[in-house]
Design a protein around this motif. Structure first.
Motif, short mmCIF file in Angstrom:
data_model
loop_
_atom_site.label_atom_id
_atom_site.label_comp_id
_atom_site.label_asym_id
_atom_site.label_seq_id
_atom_site.Cartn_x
_atom_site.Cartn_y
_atom_site.Cartn_z
N TYR A 123 0.83 -1.19 0.00
CA TYR A 123 0.00 0.00 0.00
C TYR A 123 0.87 1.24 0.00
O TYR A 123 1.84 1.32 0.74
N ARG A 124 0.49 2.20 -0.85
CA ARG A 124 1.14 3.51 -0.84
C ARG A 124 0.26 4.41 0.02
O ARG A 124 -0.92 4.61 -0.27
N VAL A 125 0.85 4.92 1.09
CA VAL A 125 0.13 5.78 2.01
C VAL A 125 0.90 7.09 2.14
O VAL A 125 2.10 7.08 2.39
N GLU A 126 0.18 8.19 1.95
CA GLU A 126 0.80 9.51 2.09
C GLU A 126 0.30 10.13 3.39
O GLU A 126 -0.90 10.22 3.62
N THR A 127 1.23 10.56 4.23
CA THR A 127 0.86 11.18 5.50
C THR A 127 0.41 12.62 5.28
O THR A 127 0.58 13.18 4.19
N ILE A 128 -0.14 13.22 6.30
CA ILE A 128 -0.62 14.60 6.22
C ILE A 128 0.49 15.56 5.82
O ILE A 128 0.28 16.50 5.07
N ASP A 129 1.72 15.28 6.27
CA ASP A 129 2.84 16.16 5.93
C ASP A 129 3.49 15.81 4.58
O ASP A 129 4.54 16.35 4.23
N GLY A 130 2.86 14.90 3.81
CA GLY A 130 3.35 14.60 2.47
C GLY A 130 4.37 13.48 2.38
O GLY A 130 4.83 13.16 1.29
N GLU A 131 4.72 12.85 3.50
CA GLU A 131 5.67 11.74 3.46
C GLU A 131 5.00 10.50 2.87
O GLU A 131 3.85 10.20 3.19
N VAL A 132 5.70 9.81 1.98
CA VAL A 132 5.16 8.63 1.32
C VAL A 132 5.76 7.38 1.94
O VAL A 132 6.98 7.28 2.13
N ASN A 133 4.89 6.42 2.26
CA ASN A 133 5.33 5.13 2.77
C ASN A 133 4.70 4.03 1.93
O ASN A 133 3.55 4.15 1.51
N TYR A 134 5.47 2.99 1.68
CA TYR A 134 4.96 1.80 1.02
C TYR A 134 4.96 0.69 2.07
O TYR A 134 6.01 0.32 2.59
N LEU A 135 3.76 0.19 2.38
CA LEU A 135 3.59 -0.78 3.45
C LEU A 135 3.23 -2.14 2.89
O LEU A 135 2.34 -2.25 2.04
N LEU A 136 3.91 -3.17 3.40
CA LEU A 136 3.59 -4.54 3.01
C LEU A 136 2.35 -5.02 3.74
O LEU A 136 2.19 -4.77 4.94
N MET A 137 1.48 -5.70 3.04
CA MET A 137 0.28 -6.26 3.66
C MET A 137 0.66 -7.22 4.79
O MET A 137 -0.03 -7.33 5.79
N SER A 138 1.79 -7.91 4.61
CA SER A 138 2.23 -8.90 5.59
C SER A 138 2.96 -8.25 6.77
O SER A 138 3.55 -8.95 7.57
#
Length: 192
Positions: A123-138
């Motif tokens: 999952y690509r998730v963007e935080t309120i401050d614009g930081e991008v994280n790619y999270l594994l489902m596992s």
């Protein structure tokens, strides 16, 4: 057919298809066989004529929308050169070919983490401050070094049909793994 003959035949037919398709908007298998003979590829024409299933598959491929065929051939070329560039003995040869849609080391690193995680999604998730994280489902984050190019690198994996993309919101996405991704990463095992 042994593995070497099979690989040579596949590579030859794909290479000839690229040349053939690049000069035509519409064609069929008969046009391709005629073109092969006109261009001194009689042996390839004979191989195709002697294999009904190969004829059928080539007919299906050739009859697709021209832009789609060219996109598929470009993707295949990009993947072959990308794999070859990481193999001892072929890397020098591969580097002499222009690769328009090459996969960066970071993109391959992301894909390797995804495949090795056995996760079905990231999952690509963007935080309120614009930081991008790619999270594994596992569970866990995809690690990467250069945040400036991470979105472009992930998109290159989508463009090369190694992962699929689904919008969850205007800035959040889910990515799925494909069989091609697993095969691609397996082919690079020696490049760990």
């Amino acid at each position: 057919m042994d593995a070497i003959t099979l690989a040579n035949s596949f590579a030859a037919i794909v290479g000839l298809l690229v040349t053939f398709q690049s000069t035509r908007d519409q064609a069929n298998i008969s046009d391709f066989l005629e073109w092969l003979r006109e261009n001194n590829n009689e042996n390839t024409a004979i191989v195709i004529e002697n294999d009904i299933e190969l004829q059928r598959q080539l007919s299906v491929f050739i009859s697709q929308n021209h832009e789609e065929v060219m996109a598929q051939l470009t993707t295949l070329n990009s993947l072959m050169v990308s794999v070859a560039s990481r193999m001892d003995g072929l890397s020098g040869l591969a580097s002499t070919f222009e690769l328009n849609n090459s996969l960066s080391d970071q993109a391959i690193g992301v894909l390797r983490q995804f495949v090795n995680s056995k996760s079905k999604s990231i999952y690509r998730v963007e935080t309120i401050d614009g930081e991008v994280n790619y999270l594994l489902m596992s569970d866990g984050n995809i690690e990467y070094d250069d945040s400036r190019f991470i979105d472009a690198d992930v998109q290159s994996l989508v463009d090369n049909k190694l992962i699929t993309k689904e919008a969850l919101s205007s800035s959040d996405f889910s990515y799925g793994i494909t069989r091609q991704a697993v095969v691609f990463i397996e082919s690079l095992k020696s490049d760990v």
